[in-house]
Design a protein around this motif. Structure first.
Motif, PDB file in Angstrom:
ATOM      1  N   ARG A  64       0.847  -1.192   0.000  1.00  0.00           N
ATOM      2  CA  ARG A  64       0.000   0.000   0.000  1.00  0.00           C
ATOM      3  C   ARG A  64       0.884   1.244   0.000  1.00  0.00           C
ATOM      4  N   ILE A  65       0.402   2.311  -0.636  1.00  0.00           N
ATOM      5  CA  ILE A  65       1.160   3.552  -0.730  1.00  0.00           C
ATOM      6  C   ILE A  65       0.407   4.656   0.013  1.00  0.00           C
ATOM      7  N   ARG A  66       1.127   5.369   0.870  1.00  0.00           N
ATOM      8  CA  ARG A  66       0.552   6.504   1.584  1.00  0.00           C
ATOM      9  C   ARG A  66       1.447   7.728   1.369  1.00  0.00           C
ATOM     10  N   ILE A  67       0.842   8.823   0.956  1.00  0.00           N
ATOM     11  CA  ILE A  67       1.573  10.058   0.694  1.00  0.00           C
ATOM     12  C   ILE A  67       0.987  11.166   1.580  1.00  0.00           C
ATOM     13  N   ARG A  68       1.869  11.880   2.260  1.00  0.00           N
ATOM     14  CA  ARG A  68       1.439  13.019   3.075  1.00  0.00           C
ATOM     15  C   ARG A  68       2.241  14.262   2.690  1.00  0.00           C
ATOM     16  N   GLY A  69       1.598  15.417   2.803  1.00  0.00           N
ATOM     17  CA  GLY A  69       2.301  16.678   2.599  1.00  0.00           C
ATOM     18  C   GLY A  69       2.343  17.180   1.176  1.00  0.00           C
ATOM     19  N   LYS A  70       1.497  16.639   0.297  1.00  0.00           N
ATOM     20  CA  LYS A  70       1.493  17.105  -1.096  1.00  0.00           C
ATOM     21  C   LYS A  70       1.120  18.582  -1.208  1.00  0.00           C
ATOM     22  N   GLU A  71       0.420  19.091  -0.189  1.00  0.00           N
ATOM     23  CA  GLU A  71      -0.032  20.483  -0.231  1.00  0.00           C
ATOM     24  C   GLU A  71       1.126  21.482  -0.163  1.00  0.00           C
ATOM     25  N   TYR A  72       2.318  21.015   0.203  1.00  0.00           N
ATOM     26  CA  TYR A  72       3.472  21.914   0.296  1.00  0.00           C
ATOM     27  C   TYR A  72       4.042  22.285  -1.073  1.00  0.00           C
ATOM     28  N   PHE A 214       6.083  14.373   2.942  1.00  0.00           N
ATOM     29  CA  PHE A 214       6.727  15.616   2.542  1.00  0.00           C
ATOM     30  C   PHE A 214       6.522  16.633   3.663  1.00  0.00           C
ATOM     31  N   LEU A 215       7.600  17.270   4.064  1.00  0.00           N
ATOM     32  CA  LEU A 215       7.556  18.189   5.192  1.00  0.00           C
ATOM     33  C   LEU A 215       7.592  19.638   4.712  1.00  0.00           C
ATOM     34  N   LYS A 216       7.357  20.561   5.632  1.00  0.00           N
ATOM     35  CA  LYS A 216       7.276  21.985   5.300  1.00  0.00           C
ATOM     36  C   LYS A 216       8.542  22.470   4.606  1.00  0.00           C
ATOM     37  N   PRO A 217       8.409  23.241   3.524  1.00  0.00           N
ATOM     38  CA  PRO A 217       9.593  23.719   2.795  1.00  0.00           C
ATOM     39  C   PRO A 217      10.534  24.537   3.669  1.00  0.00           C
ATOM     40  N   VAL A 218      11.810  24.365   3.400  1.00  0.00           N
ATOM     41  CA  VAL A 218      12.858  25.161   4.054  1.00  0.00           C
ATOM     42  C   VAL A 218      13.327  26.209   3.052  1.00  0.00           C
ATOM     43  N   GLU A 219      13.051  27.457   3.322  1.00  0.00           N
ATOM     44  CA  GLU A 219      13.437  28.533   2.416  1.00  0.00           C
ATOM     45  C   GLU A 219      14.922  28.868   2.595  1.00  0.00           C
ATOM     46  N   VAL A 220      15.549  29.284   1.512  1.00  0.00           N
ATOM     47  CA  VAL A 220      16.973  29.593   1.556  1.00  0.00           C
ATOM     48  C   VAL A 220      17.226  30.880   2.337  1.00  0.00           C
ATOM     49  N   ASN A 221      16.533  31.943   1.977  1.00  0.00           N
ATOM     50  CA  ASN A 221      16.632  33.226   2.695  1.00  0.00           C
ATOM     51  C   ASN A 221      18.083  33.667   2.926  1.00  0.00           C
ATOM     52  N   GLY A 222      18.917  33.508   1.899  1.00  0.00           N
ATOM     53  CA  GLY A 222      20.281  33.989   1.974  1.00  0.00           C
ATOM     54  C   GLY A 222      21.239  33.133   2.778  1.00  0.00           C
ATOM     55  N   ARG A 223      20.771  31.997   3.299  1.00  0.00           N
ATOM     56  CA  ARG A 223      21.652  31.147   4.106  1.00  0.00           C
ATOM     57  C   ARG A 223      22.581  30.311   3.234  1.00  0.00           C
ATOM     58  N   ASN A 224      23.692  29.892   3.825  1.00  0.00           N
ATOM     59  CA  ASN A 224      24.680  29.139   3.065  1.00  0.00           C
ATOM     60  C   ASN A 224      24.423  27.634   3.139  1.00  0.00           C
ATOM     61  N   THR A 225      25.260  26.897   2.433  1.00  0.00           N
ATOM     62  CA  THR A 225      25.107  25.444   2.331  1.00  0.00           C
ATOM     63  C   THR A 225      25.120  24.763   3.701  1.00  0.00           C
TER      64      THR A 225
END
Length: 244
Positions: A64-72, A214-225
């Motif tokens: 069975r396949i379960r997907i969560r967080g597609k709304e992100y 899928f978890l909440k996006p992490v924005e770059v906001n000028g941060r480094n690697t």
């Protein structure tokens, strides 16, 4: 009881392999049609075919396949998707069920497999890790994927996790890509594949429920690697600990 489980695991593995080959040959003519379209429509069509194939194959092998967080995922926006890596099932699962057209960074050696190598290449950005030229070329190709509004799926552990740790240390690639392009990172946690195909058992498979969260996006906001890598590692590690 253990011996019956071992026998069942080998029988299920044989069934999974046979059904994989048969269903692959059936969907292959439809996948070839993707070459009639320009990008990103070509990959979008290819991923739809792949999703249908994987729905059929996973059903046949009892998963069975379960997907969560597609709304992100915002339509028309490309993301760097980072997945944990435990099993050979991770790539077909992630490629087919990441919402929207996407490509996966993948080893070039698999492209040499007759017939399947073409399919594998179409859904991937290939890299020869031993070649500095290949690695640089793959970075430019990944940037092009993101520019076209597609997602770039990367396994920051590099290879399957054979350790006792919940995650292997991450490589920089995914986070440098995000830093250079400004595209947000979506951490993705894959569950169940490690139990379905244990790394320490050759040619063994038992059906399980397979999940991608899928978890909440992490924005770059000028941060480094380094900062991005540390944050995403913490997010994925903490989430995995909660599922155990």
């Amino acid at each position: 009881m253990q011996i019956f489980k071992e026998i069942a695991g080998r029988i299920c593995a044989a069934w999974a392999l046979v059904t994989f080959i048969i269903t692959f040959l059936l969907v292959l003519p439809f996948a070839f049609i993707s070459y009639l379209f320009p990008e990103p429509a070509s990959t979008a069509y290819f991923i739809r075919v792949s999703k249908i194939w994987m729905h059929i194959w996973f059903f046949l092998i009892g998963c069975r396949i379960r997907i969560r967080g597609k709304e992100y995922f915002k339509k028309g926006t490309g993301y760097v998707v980072t997945c944990n890596h435990n099993s050979l099932l991770d790539i077909p699962l992630s490629s087919a069920f990441i919402p929207g057209p996407n490509k996966t960074i993948a080893k070039s050696s698999f492209a040499k497999i007759p017939i399947f190598g073409w399919y594998y290449t179409k859904g991937s950005v290939l890299v020869d890790r031993k070649s500095e030229t290949s690695r640089k070329r793959s970075i430019e190709k990944m940037k092009a994927v993101l520019r076209q509004g597609m997602h770039m799926c990367i396994y920051p552990e590099g290879t399957r996790n054979r350790t006792e740790e919940i995650l292997k240390p991450f490589y920089n690639g995914a986070f440098k890509l995000a830093e250079d392009t400004g595209h947000a990172i979506i951490p993705a946690v894959i569950l169940g594949t490690k139990q379905a195909v244990p790394l320490h058992k050759p040619f063994f498979f038992l059906p399980r429920t397979l999940e991608i969260h899928f978890l909440k996006p992490v924005e770059v906001n000028g941060r480094n690697t380094a900062a991005l890598k540390e944050e995403v590692f913490g997010i994925m590690s903490n989430y995995l600990k909660k599922t155990q």
